[in-house]
Motif scaffolding. Structure first.
Motif, PDB file in Angstrom:
ATOM      1  N   TYR A 237      38.032  49.217  63.915  1.00 48.64           N
ATOM      2  CA  TYR A 237      38.735  48.238  63.749  1.00 48.64           C
ATOM      3  C   TYR A 237      40.471  48.387  63.626  1.00 48.64           C
ATOM      4  N   GLY A 238      40.780  49.455  63.965  1.00 53.02           N
ATOM      5  CA  GLY A 238      42.088  49.672  63.645  1.00 53.02           C
ATOM      6  C   GLY A 238      42.386  50.637  62.650  1.00 53.02           C
ATOM      7  N   GLY A 239      41.315  50.844  61.748  1.00 56.98           N
ATOM      8  CA  GLY A 239      41.596  51.774  60.351  1.00 56.98           C
ATOM      9  C   GLY A 239      42.449  53.081  60.719  1.00 56.98           C
ATOM     10  N   THR A 240      42.947  53.691  59.674  1.00 57.18           N
ATOM     11  CA  THR A 240      43.504  54.913  59.846  1.00 57.18           C
ATOM     12  C   THR A 240      42.918  56.156  59.593  1.00 57.18           C
ATOM     13  N   VAL A 241      41.768  55.955  58.906  1.00 57.27           N
ATOM     14  CA  VAL A 241      40.980  56.992  58.272  1.00 57.27           C
ATOM     15  C   VAL A 241      39.805  57.221  59.393  1.00 57.27           C
ATOM     16  N   PRO A 242      39.739  58.378  59.986  1.00 53.69           N
ATOM     17  CA  PRO A 242      38.647  58.576  61.092  1.00 53.69           C
ATOM     18  C   PRO A 242      37.334  58.280  60.699  1.00 53.69           C
ATOM     19  N   THR A 243      36.422  57.271  61.197  1.00 55.35           N
ATOM     20  CA  THR A 243      35.061  57.202  61.009  1.00 55.35           C
ATOM     21  C   THR A 243      34.251  57.032  62.263  1.00 55.35           C
ATOM     22  N   PRO A 244      34.052  58.463  62.520  1.00 57.46           N
ATOM     23  CA  PRO A 244      33.395  58.381  64.074  1.00 57.46           C
ATOM     24  C   PRO A 244      31.971  58.229  63.962  1.00 57.46           C
ATOM     25  N   ARG A 245      31.191  58.473  62.914  1.00 58.51           N
ATOM     26  CA  ARG A 245      29.856  58.059  62.990  1.00 58.51           C
ATOM     27  C   ARG A 245      29.414  56.508  62.729  1.00 58.51           C
ATOM     28  N   ILE A 246      30.555  56.183  61.876  1.00 57.61           N
ATOM     29  CA  ILE A 246      29.972  54.538  61.872  1.00 57.61           C
ATOM     30  C   ILE A 246      30.583  53.853  63.310  1.00 57.61           C
ATOM     31  N   ASP A 247      31.913  54.238  63.867  1.00 56.87           N
ATOM     32  CA  ASP A 247      32.111  53.728  65.008  1.00 56.87           C
ATOM     33  C   ASP A 247      31.210  53.984  66.334  1.00 56.87           C
ATOM     34  N   SER A 248      30.464  54.745  66.005  1.00 54.60           N
ATOM     35  CA  SER A 248      29.336  55.189  67.025  1.00 54.60           C
ATOM     36  C   SER A 248      28.499  54.200  67.233  1.00 54.60           C
ATOM     37  N   ILE A 249      28.176  53.578  66.000  1.00 56.46           N
ATOM     38  CA  ILE A 249      27.271  52.306  66.234  1.00 56.46           C
ATOM     39  C   ILE A 249      27.770  51.238  67.239  1.00 56.46           C
ATOM     40  N   ALA A 250      29.076  50.847  66.866  1.00 56.04           N
ATOM     41  CA  ALA A 250      29.640  49.970  67.783  1.00 56.04           C
ATOM     42  C   ALA A 250      29.844  50.561  69.058  1.00 56.04           C
ATOM     43  N   LYS A 251      30.325  51.723  69.588  1.00 53.66           N
ATOM     44  CA  LYS A 251      30.346  52.322  70.659  1.00 53.66           C
ATOM     45  C   LYS A 251      29.103  52.313  71.394  1.00 53.66           C
TER      46      LYS A 251
END
Length: 476
Positions: free
Chosen positions: A46-60
């Motif tokens: 959502y544009g945050g500056t802290v990398p959250t790749p595992r959470i992002d993967s759910i959206a991906k």
């Protein structure tokens, strides 16, 4: 003629076999991950500056909601998720204060735990409950086979740091665990060091449950309610100072890691393709005065303590189900916390179990989530204050504000004329359209239609009072 009859017979046979095959498909497992007080803009998806790749993967790997809203505090948000009902109906419209007496969901309420338990699922809740602390109102009284976590909110971890609290002899906050049909047992002191390691313990229980139920080859519903990032802020020692962005960023990094551990456990168990994973936050981020060094609610006005503005309600949410939910989708369709009960029931083929003896405010958006229809089926949201009175109504891309507050220590005040904001062009709700033009009155009509619809419903089904031992509408 014989050829035609043979063809018709084969078609009929084909349909019968197809129907049987569908009926024999295994029920999907469901993992519902809820984090505490993380803002819409905290995650890198959502544009945050802290990398959250595992959470992002759910959206991906699935669907990302960009217009998803919860309630104004922890208890009402969790009530909405569990019941599919507006919290004002359940007497859960605000967080209870210590010493107020009974609170939380009346045993009569029908939860996600009960819905999936009745459907033959193994059920578990791990983490923060905050929907009742007495027998009859705990997770294992509300449909969950097992529970490990805390009864109320994680701010209780700070209680024992005060000498006077210790001197007066109040019970020290505890971790709790229980099985369905048995009273809960204390499982260790819940203080600040315990809170810092809390999400590690919650994850350990979640991973063990996934492994156990995958081996049993039976469907399961697991509700994981993490403690991060609720004050008093702290982080597991393994993540302290590791993000380079301060304590708040460290907490986000740990949150991402814990979600990753659950995703890895699902993959290792070989059940990823038949497991729905939902991730969301229960509230906006809450940058308390002088107490936080981070947190973002994105472009939205306000935060945790600024109802009725969008920054107090709109949070991140995403869901994946490989092979069923198309990867990489994003949507501006309205969705709310109340929608999960009917939607998850619809995804799992258990829609018939949604109660019909009470108002259900959530909508079944299963076909939308699966990509079978373009709209969610929702076009409005009613937001109530902690006092149970209406604050605002969101209809389509407009927000109509009737009352407002500028902070936790500020009063809720009525506005002279209901304010109107266009959330597409003005996500920060800076420009009250009544101050720009006087041609917005038409927006009131559909908004008041929604209000009147709700009021008619309350006349027929009066709201439950906080702590009431409610037995059902027919017994009133």
């Amino acid at each position: 003629m014989k050829s035609a009859l043979l063809a018709m017979t084969l078609v009929g046979l084909s349909l019968t076999i197809s129907d049987v095959a569908v009926a024999q498909q295994p029920k999907p497992n469901i993992v519902f991950v809820l984090v505490d007080n993380a803002g819409w803009g905290d995650f890198s998806a959502y544009g945050g500056t802290v990398p959250t790749p595992r959470i992002d993967s759910i959206a991906k790997d699935g669907l990302r909601f960009n217009n998803y809203t919860v309630e104004a505090q922890c208890t009402p948000s969790r009530s909405a998720i569990m019941t599919g009902r507006l919290p004002v109906r359940s007497g859960t419209m605000r967080v209870p204060y210590p010493g107020e007496g009974d609170f939380g969901l009346a045993p009569w309420e029908y939860t996600l735990g009960e819905l999936f338990s009745d459907a033959g699922y193994a059920t578990a809740a791990f983490g923060k409950w905050h929907l009742g602390e007495v027998q009859g109102r705990l997770p294992t009284d509300q449909g969950f086979d097992e529970w490990f976590g805390i009864k109320n909110s994680s701010d209780e971890a700070g209680y024992s740091s005060y000498k006077l609290f210790r001197d007066i002899g109040y019970p020290e906050p505890q971790w709790w665990e229980s099985k369905k049909g048995a009273p809960p047992q204390p499982a260790g002191v819940f203080d600040k060091p315990a809170k810092d390691r809390g999400d590690e313990k919650i994850t350990e229980h979640a991973v063990a449950f996934i492994d156990k139920e995958a081996k049993a080859k039976e469907p399961f519903f697991m509700y994981v309610a993490f403690l991060q990032i609720h004050p008093p802020m702290g982080v597991h020692p393994d993540f302290a100072g590791k993000s380079g962005g301060g304590l708040y960023a460290d907490c986000l990094a740990e949150m991402d890691h814990r979600v990753g551990q659950i995703l890895d456990a699902i993959e290792a168990a070989g059940i990823a393709d038949n497991t729905i994973v939902e991730f969301s936050s229960d509230n906006a981020t809450s940058p308390l005065k002088g107490a936080s060094d981070g947190g973002s609610n994105g472009p939205w006005r306000g935060d945790f303590f600024n109802p009725p503005f969008e920054g107090s309600y709109r949070v991140a949410a995403m869901v994946r189900w490989p092979g069923h939910i198309a990867a990489g989708r994003q949507s501006q369709e309205l969705m709310t916390a109340e929608d999960w009960l009917p939607t998850l029931a619809g995804l799992a083929g258990e829609s018939a179990r949604v109660p019909t003896d009470r108002p259900i405010d959530g909508i079944n958006a299963a076909d939308f989530v699966l990509g079978k229809q373009e709209t969610s089926g929702r076009d409005s949201v009613l937001f109530f204050g902690l006092d149970g009175r209406l604050m605002s109504v969101k209809w389509k891309n407009f927000k109509v504000v009737f009352r407002k507050s500028d902070g936790i220590d500020e009063p809720i005040t009525d506005v002279q004329v209901p304010m109107v904001f266009n959330l597409i062009g003005d996500p920060g709700e800076h420009f009250n359209l009544w101050e720009v033009s006087l041609d917005m009155g038409w927006v009131y009509r559909p908004v008041f239609e929604q209000i009147e619809k709700f009021e008619r419903s309350v006349t027929k089904f009066p709201n439950i009072k906080t702590g009431e031992e409610f037995k059902g509408y027919s017994s009133r």
